[in-house]
Scaffold this active site. Sequence first.
Site, PDB file in Angstrom:
ATOM      1  N   LYS A   1       0.838  -1.203   0.000  1.00 14.25           N
ATOM      2  CA  LYS A   1       0.000   0.000   0.000  1.00 14.25           C
ATOM      3  C   LYS A   1       0.866   1.244   0.000  1.00 14.25           C
ATOM      4  CE  LYS A   1       0.555   1.843   4.298  1.00 14.25           C
ATOM      5  NZ  LYS A   1       1.651   2.774   4.255  1.00 14.25           N
TER       6      LYS A   1
ATOM      7  N   ALA B   1      10.146  -2.873   6.402  1.00  9.36           N
ATOM      8  CA  ALA B   1      10.240  -1.523   7.001  1.00  9.36           C
ATOM      9  C   ALA B   1      10.387  -0.443   5.936  1.00  9.36           C
ATOM     10  CB  ALA B   1      11.411  -1.457   7.996  1.00  9.36           C
ATOM     11  N   GLY B   2       9.603  -0.561   4.863  1.00 10.56           N
ATOM     12  CA  GLY B   2       9.761   0.351   3.732  1.00 10.56           C
ATOM     13  C   GLY B   2       8.686   1.415   3.636  1.00 10.56           C
ATOM     14  N   GLY B   3       7.673   1.354   4.508  1.00 12.46           N
ATOM     15  CA  GLY B   3       6.559   2.293   4.384  1.00 12.46           C
ATOM     16  C   GLY B   3       5.524   1.832   3.378  1.00 12.46           C
ATOM     17  N   LEU B   4       5.612   0.543   2.970  1.00 17.59           N
ATOM     18  CA  LEU B   4       4.651  -0.034   2.023  1.00 17.59           C
ATOM     19  C   LEU B   4       3.759  -1.071   2.708  1.00 17.59           C
ATOM     20  CD1 LEU B   4       7.065  -0.576  -1.035  1.00 17.59           C
ATOM     21  CD2 LEU B   4       5.308   1.184  -0.831  1.00 17.59           C
TER      22      LEU B   4
ATOM     23  N   GLY C   1       4.469  -3.909   4.180  1.00 15.11           N
ATOM     24  CA  GLY C   1       4.748  -5.296   3.793  1.00 15.11           C
ATOM     25  C   GLY C   1       4.373  -6.297   4.881  1.00 15.11           C
TER      26      GLY C   1
ATOM     27  N   SER D   1       2.210  -5.909   7.312  1.00 15.83           N
ATOM     28  CA  SER D   1       0.750  -5.906   7.441  1.00 15.83           C
ATOM     29  C   SER D   1       0.110  -6.677   6.285  1.00 15.83           C
ATOM     30  CB  SER D   1       0.229  -4.469   7.422  1.00 15.83           C
ATOM     31  OG  SER D   1       0.824  -3.725   8.456  1.00 15.83           O
TER      32      SER D   1
ATOM     33  N   ASP E   1      -2.643  -1.084   9.692  1.00 12.65           N
ATOM     34  CA  ASP E   1      -2.821  -1.155   8.235  1.00 12.65           C
ATOM     35  C   ASP E   1      -3.411  -2.485   7.762  1.00 12.65           C
ATOM     36  OD1 ASP E   1      -1.540   1.321   7.996  1.00 12.65           O
ATOM     37  OD2 ASP E   1       0.430   0.410   7.649  1.00 12.65           O
TER      38      ASP E   1
HETATM   39  O1  C5P Z   1      -0.425  -0.491  14.265  1.00 15.81           O
HETATM   40  P1  C5P Z   1       1.001  -0.771  14.008  1.00 15.81           P
HETATM   41  O2  C5P Z   1       1.536  -1.905  14.852  1.00 15.81           O
HETATM   42  O3  C5P Z   1       1.338  -0.981  12.572  1.00 15.81           O
HETATM   43  O4  C5P Z   1       1.789   0.537  14.455  1.00 15.81           O
HETATM   44  C1  C5P Z   1       3.188   0.544  14.621  1.00 15.81           C
HETATM   45  C2  C5P Z   1       3.597   1.787  15.391  1.00 15.81           C
HETATM   46  O5  C5P Z   1       3.411   2.948  14.569  1.00 15.81           O
HETATM   47  C3  C5P Z   1       2.810   2.066  16.640  1.00 15.81           C
HETATM   48  O6  C5P Z   1       3.342   1.374  17.748  1.00 15.81           O
HETATM   49  C4  C5P Z   1       2.978   3.567  16.798  1.00 15.81           C
HETATM   50  O7  C5P Z   1       4.251   3.891  17.327  1.00 15.81           O
HETATM   51  C5  C5P Z   1       2.968   4.041  15.361  1.00 15.81           C
HETATM   52  N1  C5P Z   1       1.621   4.448  14.922  1.00 15.81           N
HETATM   53  C6  C5P Z   1       1.083   5.624  15.414  1.00 15.81           C
HETATM   54  N2  C5P Z   1      -0.176   5.994  15.004  1.00 15.81           N
HETATM   55  C7  C5P Z   1      -0.880   5.249  14.128  1.00 15.81           C
HETATM   56  C8  C5P Z   1      -0.347   4.064  13.599  1.00 15.81           C
HETATM   57  C9  C5P Z   1       0.919   3.687  14.016  1.00 15.81           C
HETATM   58  O8  C5P Z   1       1.713   6.331  16.202  1.00 15.81           O
HETATM   59  N3  C5P Z   1      -2.080   5.640  13.755  1.00 15.81           N
END
Ligand code: C5P
Length: 317
Positions: free
Chosen positions: A28, A115-118, A120, A122, A155
């Site tokens: 994504k 850890a690319g912001g895509l 992966g 998720s 995500d």
């Molecule tokens: O939900 P996820 O495990 O992917 O989120 C990883 C980390 O990204 C969270 O622990 C938080 O530090 C940050 N995050 C956030 N706000 C969001 C989504 C993620 O601060 N809405």
Amino acid sequence: MTEAWRPEDDETSRRGATGPVKVHVPAKINLHLGVGPLRADGYHELNTVYHAISIQDELTARRGDTLTLTMEGEGTGVLALDETNLVIRAARALAAYAGVPAHARLHLRKQIPLAGGLAGGSADAAAALVACDALWGTGLTRDELATVAAGLGSDVPFLVFGGTALGTGRGEAVSPVLVRPTTWHWTVAIADAGLATPSVYAELDRLRDAGAAPTPMGSPDRLLGALRQRDPAVLGAALGNDLEPAAVSLRPELARVLAAGRSAGALASIVSGSGPTCVFLASDAGHADRMARDLTAADVCRLVRTAHGPVAGARVG
Ligand code: C5P
């Protein structure tokens, strides 16, 4: 949302599969990533527009006596394949929800960088939910799968659905963006090393406290209006990401990657999610190919790919 779902998937899902179940799942990007204040639970309130693109991982699930995971491709030898892996956590969460034993042999073929912001990781969790649902015959609806998905990561529900969708809450509350179908073309610059999502959010908080971050974008109305116009130049002007200054602050060389995209003629250059992947909007597939050649020649990243979107979420086949 039904676009990622076909009647034959329902059939497989109800019976359970004897043979292997193969699931494809997209990466994504965020066309709009509006980051609100930090909440008491450590998450930030989001207003985002998710967009699934044609860079995919593939997860195959086979019957087994225990739960195991093997992999090939991006991240092999780096990504832990134990109980901490989101694929294993997803399979266990589905088994617990449906009241079945978590028995499967899972194999991941990975193209989406770590850890690319895509998203992966998720994506792979969403793939595991869809694959195990079909393998075990648990027959959950997409909405039920999305409920389980929300417990795995912000995500993950979007990657169960795919397409283009609005994300609110911490990103886990997803609703489809209903527009006439248009395919958008992208060039994607993948970096050498990843960025940890929590550190990028923390850097944004630091920049905001120091008064060094731009005003939060808030609502995605402008982006949604641009999507309806179906003109890449209009869409390009509306793309935005509140996390971009934080990603660039942690990884200053991203400024060079974004500039290289602009020099290559991108209609817009943005960091994808928490980065460090950068995405460049093209006017058509040929333009995306030409930008990919120019960006490769500019030697600003590890790998350049082209992609289109929107595509379906995690699906069997
Ligand atoms: O939900 P996820 O495990 O992917 O989120 C990883 C980390 O990204 C969270 O622990 C938080 O530090 C940050 N995050 C956030 N706000 C969001 C989504 C993620 O601060 N809405």
